[in-house]
Motif scaffolding. Structure first.
Motif, mmCIF file in Angstrom:
data_model
loop_
_atom_site.group_PDB
_atom_site.id
_atom_site.type_symbol
_atom_site.label_atom_id
_atom_site.label_comp_id
_atom_site.label_asym_id
_atom_site.label_seq_id
_atom_site.Cartn_x
_atom_site.Cartn_y
_atom_site.Cartn_z
ATOM 1 N N GLU A 113 0.826 -1.205 0.000
ATOM 2 C CA GLU A 113 0.000 0.000 0.000
ATOM 3 C C GLU A 113 0.862 1.258 0.000
ATOM 4 O OE1 GLU A 113 -2.514 -0.514 3.370
ATOM 5 O OE2 GLU A 113 -3.472 -2.316 2.556
ATOM 6 N N LYS A 114 1.954 1.244 0.757
ATOM 7 C CA LYS A 114 2.870 2.394 0.752
ATOM 8 C C LYS A 114 3.488 2.569 -0.634
ATOM 9 C CE LYS A 114 4.184 1.843 5.640
ATOM 10 N NZ LYS A 114 3.662 3.116 6.159
ATOM 11 N N VAL A 116 2.254 1.591 -3.571
ATOM 12 C CA VAL A 116 1.254 2.044 -4.542
ATOM 13 C C VAL A 116 0.978 3.537 -4.378
ATOM 14 C CG1 VAL A 116 -1.166 1.829 -5.217
ATOM 15 C CG2 VAL A 116 0.189 -0.226 -4.809
ATOM 16 N N ARG A 117 0.841 4.002 -3.134
ATOM 17 C CA ARG A 117 0.589 5.428 -2.903
ATOM 18 C C ARG A 117 1.745 6.281 -3.430
ATOM 19 N NH1 ARG A 117 -1.198 3.558 2.406
ATOM 20 N NH2 ARG A 117 -3.476 3.553 2.480
ATOM 21 N N ALA A 118 2.977 5.841 -3.182
ATOM 22 C CA ALA A 118 4.141 6.601 -3.648
ATOM 23 C C ALA A 118 4.266 6.553 -5.163
ATOM 24 C CB ALA A 118 5.413 6.049 -3.005
ATOM 25 N N ALA A 120 1.753 6.040 -7.451
ATOM 26 C CA ALA A 120 0.614 6.578 -8.189
ATOM 27 C C ALA A 120 0.633 8.095 -8.305
ATOM 28 C CB ALA A 120 -0.700 6.124 -7.536
ATOM 29 N N ASP A 121 1.349 8.780 -7.425
ATOM 30 C CA ASP A 121 1.419 10.243 -7.452
ATOM 31 C C ASP A 121 2.755 10.662 -8.054
ATOM 32 O OD1 ASP A 121 0.367 12.960 -6.380
ATOM 33 O OD2 ASP A 121 2.434 12.831 -5.618
ATOM 34 N N SER A 124 5.343 12.242 -5.518
ATOM 35 C CA SER A 124 5.952 11.298 -4.580
ATOM 36 C C SER A 124 6.809 10.273 -5.310
ATOM 37 C CB SER A 124 4.869 10.607 -3.754
ATOM 38 O OG SER A 124 3.975 9.888 -4.587
ATOM 39 N N ARG A 125 6.415 9.913 -6.536
ATOM 40 C CA ARG A 125 7.237 8.982 -7.313
ATOM 41 C C ARG A 125 8.594 9.603 -7.619
ATOM 42 N NH1 ARG A 125 5.549 5.818 -12.949
ATOM 43 N NH2 ARG A 125 7.517 4.688 -13.200
ATOM 44 N N ASP A 285 9.037 4.742 2.597
ATOM 45 C CA ASP A 285 8.504 5.526 3.710
ATOM 46 C C ASP A 285 9.595 5.735 4.748
ATOM 47 O OD1 ASP A 285 7.052 6.805 5.595
ATOM 48 O OD2 ASP A 285 5.613 5.204 5.961
ATOM 49 N N TRP A 304 -10.675 -2.328 5.590
ATOM 50 C CA TRP A 304 -10.395 -0.908 5.359
ATOM 51 C C TRP A 304 -11.633 -0.087 5.638
ATOM 52 C CZ3 TRP A 304 -12.473 2.441 1.555
ATOM 53 C CH2 TRP A 304 -11.861 3.706 1.492
#
Length: 327
Positions: A113-114, A116-118, A120-121, A124-125, A285, A304
Motif C-alpha cells: 500500500e505504501k 502504490v501510494r508513492a 501513483a502520485d 511522490s514517485r 517511507d 479498510w
C-alpha cells in the motif's frame, strides 16, 4: 504422535517458526537435480552409479532458490517451499537469464500500500526516484533541484568512470559492457561474470520485494516490465558489489560459477539481505523504519474503513446497522 507425523508437522511451520526475511540466507543455485519432499524435508536428489545421493535444503532459511537447467521439482516440494516463504526463480545456464518466478503469497499488504501510494502520485514517485539516486551516489548527494534526466546522466557518467577505474586497476586495455545471450560464449569473462552476478542479485532482490509484500512491477525509475522495482533496487548495489567483483574475475576460466560463489560470500560479509530490506523501507517511507524491519506479520487480513483506517477482520459488525433497520 508417530515419528512420521512429527516430521510432517515440522515440515509445515507456523509463522512464529519462520525467520525474518532480513535474517535469510541469500540464494541457492541448483542444476541437473530433482527436488522432492520426503518425510524429513525438501531435498535435492542426484542419481549416481552407487545409487541416489540426497542433499537436504534449508528452505526456511533461504530467500530464493534458482532452478537451473536439468532441474525438476515436485508439487509437494513446491508447496513446502511456498509455506516457508521462499521464492523460486527459473534461470538459464549459470544463472544468467531469468525466465520466470514462482513466489509465495504475501503475508501482509502494508508495504504494498505504501508503494502504490508513492508510485501513483507523480510528485511522490519523483521523490522516491531521487532517493534512489542519492543512495547510489553514496556520500555525494544528488545536486539540489536536479531533474530526473540530469540524475540519470550523472549516474551514467559515474558508472562509466567506475568501468574505466576497474579496467585500469586490473590491466584491461579495453572494456565495453555487453549482454548478448545469443552470443554468450563469445563474450569476455568480465561481461559473463557481471551478467551472471546481476541475475543472482535480481533473484535475491525479487525475493526480498515479495517477502515485504511489495509489487516487483511498480518501479520508480524503471518502467514497463514486471521486474521494474527489482531493477530499481538491484541498481543500488551494483557499483559496490557486482561490478568490482566481475572485474576481479577477468582471468577466470569459469567466471559465471565463480561470480555466484563470490556473490554468496559478499551477501554474508556485507549483510546485504537486511540492508536490502531496510533500503526498500527507507525508499518507500523513510519515517516508518523500525527495528523490526523484515519481520513477517501474523496479522494477515484487516478491513479498510475511510474514517477509522484499518479494522480487525473476523469480527461481525452487524450490530452497527441496527439503527438502519426498516420497520
Amino acid at each position: 504422535m508417530s515419528g512420521g507425523d512429527a516430521r510432517r508437522k515440522l515440515a509445515a511451520p507456523t509463522l512464529a517458526m519462520l525467520p525474518r526475511i532480513a535474517d535469510s540466507l541469500s540464494f541457492l543455485y541448483t542444476e541437473a537435480v530433482r527436488i522432492v519432499q520426503d518425510d524429513t524435508g525438501v531435498c535435492a536428489q542426484v542419481e549416481t552409479r552407487q545409487g541416489t545421493d540426497r542433499v537436504y535444503l534449508p528452505t526456511a532459511a533461504l530467500a530464493c532458490i534458482l532452478l537451473g537447467p536439468g532441474t525438476s521439482i515436485t508439487q509437494p516440494a513446491m508447496a513446502t517451499i511456498a509455506r516457508h516463504g521462499t521464492s523460486l526463480v527459473c534461470v538459464g545456464a549459470g544463472g544468467v537469464r531469468s525466465y520466470a518466478g514462482i513466489m509465495p503469497a504475501s503475508l501482509t499488504t502494508n508495504w504494498l500500500e505504501k508503494q502504490v501510494r508513492a508510485w501513483a502520485d507523480d510528485a511522490s514517485r519523483l521523490q522516491v526516484a531521487v532517493r534512489m539516486y542519492e543512495m547510489r551516489f553514496g556520500t555525494a548527494s544528488a545536486p539540489a533541484g536536479a531533474s530526473l534526466a540530469q540524475l540519470r546522466g550523472l549516474e551514467g557518467q559515474r558508472i562509466k568512470a567506475l568501468y574505466r577505474l576497474m579496467a585500469t586497476k586490473y590491466g584491461i586495455k579495453r572494456f565495453k559492457r555487453n549482454y548478448d545471450p545469443d552470443s554468450w560464449d563469445d563474450q569476455d569473462p568480465v561481461n559473463k561474470a557481471l551478467s551472471g552476478a546481476n541475475t543472482c542479485m535480481y533473484g535475491v532482490v525479487h525475493a526480498a520485494v515479495l517477502a515485504l509484500g511489495c509489487s516487483p512491477a511498480l518501479g520508480f525509475i524503471h518502467n514497463g516490465t514486471q521486474m521494474a522495482f527489482v531493477y530499481d533496487v538491484a541498481d543500488l548495489y551494483k557499483a559496490r558489489v557486482t561490478i568490482p567483483m566481475a572485474f576481479s574475475l577477468h582471468a577466470s576460466k569459469d567466471p559465471e560459477c565463480e561470480a555466484r560463489r563470490r556473490l554468496r560470500e559478499e551477501f554474508r560479509a556485507y549483510k546485504l539481505m537486511p540492508q536490502i530490506v531496510a533500503d526498500i523501507q527507507a525508499l518507500l517511507d523513510p519515517s516508518s523504519i523500525t527495528s523490526n524491519a523484515g519481520e513477517r506479520s501474523s496479522d494477515l487480513v484487516h478491513l479498510w474503513d475511510p474514517d477509522a483506517g484499518a479494522l480487525p477482520a473476523g469480527v461481525n459488525y452487524g450490530f452497527e446497522f441496527s439503527d438502519l433497520a426498516v420497520e
